[in-house]
Design a protein around this motif. Structure first.
Motif, PDB file in Angstrom:
ATOM      1  N   TYR A   1       0.841  -1.197   0.000  1.00  0.00           N
ATOM      2  CA  TYR A   1       0.000   0.000   0.000  1.00  0.00           C
ATOM      3  C   TYR A   1       0.878   1.249   0.000  1.00  0.00           C
ATOM      4  O   TYR A   1       0.621   2.201  -0.729  1.00  0.00           O
ATOM      5  CB  TYR A   1      -0.929   0.001   1.215  1.00  0.00           C
TER       6      TYR A   1
ATOM      7  N   GLU B   1      -0.719  -5.472  -7.184  1.00  0.00           N
ATOM      8  CA  GLU B   1      -1.921  -5.663  -6.369  1.00  0.00           C
ATOM      9  C   GLU B   1      -1.877  -7.023  -5.676  1.00  0.00           C
ATOM     10  O   GLU B   1      -1.542  -8.026  -6.299  1.00  0.00           O
ATOM     11  CB  GLU B   1      -3.141  -5.606  -7.291  1.00  0.00           C
TER      12      GLU B   1
ATOM     13  N   THR C   1      -8.911  -1.166  -1.936  1.00  0.00           N
ATOM     14  CA  THR C   1      -9.249  -0.211  -3.001  1.00  0.00           C
ATOM     15  C   THR C   1     -10.697  -0.360  -3.423  1.00  0.00           C
ATOM     16  O   THR C   1     -11.412   0.630  -3.580  1.00  0.00           O
ATOM     17  CB  THR C   1      -8.357  -0.450  -4.245  1.00  0.00           C
TER      18      THR C   1
ATOM     19  N   GLN D   1     -12.209   2.900  -1.837  1.00  0.00           N
ATOM     20  CA  GLN D   1     -12.100   3.886  -2.907  1.00  0.00           C
ATOM     21  C   GLN D   1     -13.165   3.662  -3.969  1.00  0.00           C
ATOM     22  O   GLN D   1     -13.734   4.605  -4.492  1.00  0.00           O
ATOM     23  CB  GLN D   1     -10.685   3.867  -3.502  1.00  0.00           C
TER      24      GLN D   1
END
Lengths: 293, 296
Positions: A232, A244, A252, A256
């Motif tokens: 991260y 990832e 995420t 997000q």
């Protein structure tokens, strides 16, 4: 020991710990399962969608990329950390001057905050001013210099190298303390029989710490599935999702992308993968134990 | 004369053998030191490099990334301390970490006492249930933890971190304390009971003092875990004034991503206390962490 007479006193003593532990560690796992059947952006009312999240995950190429990257971390840990740590522990498992110094240095990265390690290594990998490229330049190997974290082909391996660096010390210390339990008499007997150093390691030392090695492998695997902070902070999962891992993708997507249900479904998979591996490894351990008995 | 000569002839050969053996041993030893030294350098140099460069000006760092600073620029530290808000983050980390440690160890010790010194129905099951927590992956709980904290109105408060920190450290704490408390002889409590001391009095004035060495280990491990924790802080804290050090540091680095020397100064400020603490407490930290690791 004491009798049941004080049952309510026992309850009084155990309940505070039990409450906090259940509410903030165990129950959230079950809530994750519940959320994973929902479609929900955190504000609107939840909508039950059955297995739709899981079906979508199966077709989600980024998720599978994150699984692959998790596996790279697992492989790097098992084939990097364990052999390096083992060799170093075997080397240091004798009376030599400065043993304590090497032990102290070895364990240091294990204690340092992952965020500090991530930021330090981000600067080491920096294209222009970083330690690594500068070192390569000075060694006349400028051709090898890379944009380590910016190039999707290298980024994951650059991160895996940091993970190896960070945790070698932990396994080193574990192996070192295991080696100290190997009885000296057996080693001496083997020596009298004319065993070489290598034979002693191969036939006496390694078999007697085999259990600890397996535990270390399990730790490597479960630790690898937990990788989050490092990635991260270092790359945020980029470039183009190249670094990832499941936990960063879950973060995420949920916080997000505001897909709480989808993120929860990934959480469930992280949990399922972790538990499966630990159970499998335990079975393996028990099987070995029975064989030896 | 000749009698004298006979034993003398094999002697030099033996000396040669001993000499080659010694040389062999010496080379082996040198090789071992060489490997260990390379390892030590690889392990420590990144950190040393970072600390040394934290004292350089931006230009000095660009031109001379390896050597000592040509001029020691202490202003990096002033800048890092003030613009990075390090004193606020430092206080937050100490406060959140400290409160969580005290509560974890207190609740954990109390539970461990009953799990280790009493016999009651479901005791083994309860112990296993607590230890199970070592297997719970933190990241699988982030989403529900966020929602939970939002629903009970704790999101963006210090308590939002303290509670999960307690929950996630209880397992290792109870594991360490229970196994130590179990090792006390049965007679420990007997005379106290004769004197009419109650269960809690025994816990407070006999068991707890006896557990002191492992309590220290548990406190240290707890504090290191909380001090370094990142994920919960990331998800549960938004207010800049409540950020803990790892979170504040990551944020600062994100905002000043090109000011390397200030970043390094901020990192050094955070790093040095950790290293000093580690050097002082090495034995307890290493033992506690490895024990925790082996169990987890």
């Amino acid at each position: 020991m004491h009798l049941l007479k004080s049952r309510w006193k026992i309850a009084l003593g155990v309940i505070p710990a039990l409450l906090v532990y259940c509410i903030f560690s165990i129950i959230p796992i079950f809530i994750s399962f519940y959320y994973s059947f929902m479609s929900w952006n955190g504000f609107s009312p939840m909508e039950y969608v059955g297995l739709a999240n899981f079906k979508a995950i199966i077709n989600d190429s980024v998720f599978w990329l994150s699984v692959r990257n998790n596996l790279i971390v697992v492989a790097a840990s098992i084939f990097g950390q364990i052999p390096i740590a083992l060799v170093l522990a075997l080397l240091l498992n004798r009376k030599i001057k400065g043993a304590k110094f090497f032990r102290t240095i070895a364990f240091l990265p294990v204690v340092i905050s992952t965020v500090v390690i991530s930021l330090t290594w981000r600067m080491i990998y920096n294209v222009e001013q970083g330690l690594l490229n500068n070192l390569l330049d000075n060694l006349g190997l400028s051709a090898l210099a890379q944009n380590w974290l910016g190039n999707p082909d290298y980024a994951m391996y650059a991160i895996a190298a940091v993970i190896i660096w960070q945790f070698v010390g932990l396994y080193f210390i574990i192996f070192l303390s295991a080696l100290q339990t190997v009885p000296n008499e057996i080693l001496e007997a083997a020596e009298l029989d004319g065993a070489t150093e290598w034979q002693k390691i191969r036939y006496v030392t390694l078999p007697s710490i085999w259990g600890v090695i397996i535990i270390a492998v399990i730790l490597c695997i479960s630790g690898s599935l937990k990788t989050f902070d490092l990635i991260y902070v270092m790359t945020g999962g980029g470039p183009a999702n190249a670094t990832e891992v499941m936990a960063t993708y879950m973060y995420t997507e949920t916080f997000q992308g505001l897909r709480y249900g989808y993120g929860s479904a990934i959480s469930v998979l992280i949990f399922v993968f972790s538990i499966t591996i630990i159970v499998l490894a335990n079975l393996l351990l028990k099987k070995r134990g029975r064989k030896r008995a | 004369m000749q009698v004298d000569n006979v034993p003398r002839t094999p002697k030099p050969r033996k000396e040669i053998n001993e000499k080659t053996a010694r040389v062999k041993k010496q080379t082996k030893r040198t090789l071992i030191y060489l490997i260990l030294s390379v390892f030590a350098i690889v392990n420590a140099y990144p950190i040393v490099w970072m600390i040394l460069n934290s004292f350089k000006s931006g230009q000095d760092f660009a031109l001379n990334p390896f050597g000592l600073p040509t001029e020691w620029v202490w202003t990096n530290y002033v800048e890092a301390w003030f613009t990075a808000n390090i004193n606020t983050y430092f206080f937050n980390s100490v406060f959140v970490g400290g409160v969580a440690v005290v509560l974890t160890v207190f609740f954990g010790a109390l539970a461990s006492y009953f799990l280790a010194r009493f016999r009651f129905k479901g005791q083994k099951l309860l112990y296993s249930f607590f230890i199970l927590g070592l297997l719970v992956p933190i990241h699988a709980t982030l989403v529900p933890m966020f929602i939970l904290m939002q629903n009970i109105g704790l999101l963006d408060t210090r308590l939002a971190l303290i509670l999960p920190y307690i929950a996630f450290n209880l397992s290792i704490t109870i594991f360490l304390l229970t196994s130590f408390m179990k090792s006390f002889p049965k007679e420990i409590e007997e005379s106290a009971i004769m004197d009419g001391a109650g269960v809690y009095k025994i816990f407070w004035s006999i068991i707890l003092p006896m557990t002191r060495p492992v309590l220290a280990t548990a406190i240290i491990i707890n504090f290191i875990n909380n001090w370094n924790e990142f994920s919960f802080a990331l998800v549960l804290i938004n207010d800049d004034m409540l950020r803990t050090l790892p979170l504040g540091l990551a944020n600062f680095a994100g905002q000043h991503s090109t000011n390397y020397t200030a970043q390094m100064a901020a990192l050094t400020i955070v790093l040095v206390p950790t290293i000093l603490f580690y050097l002082f407490m090495e034995k307890q930290i290493v033992e506690g962490m490895t024990q925790g690791a082996v169990k987890g």
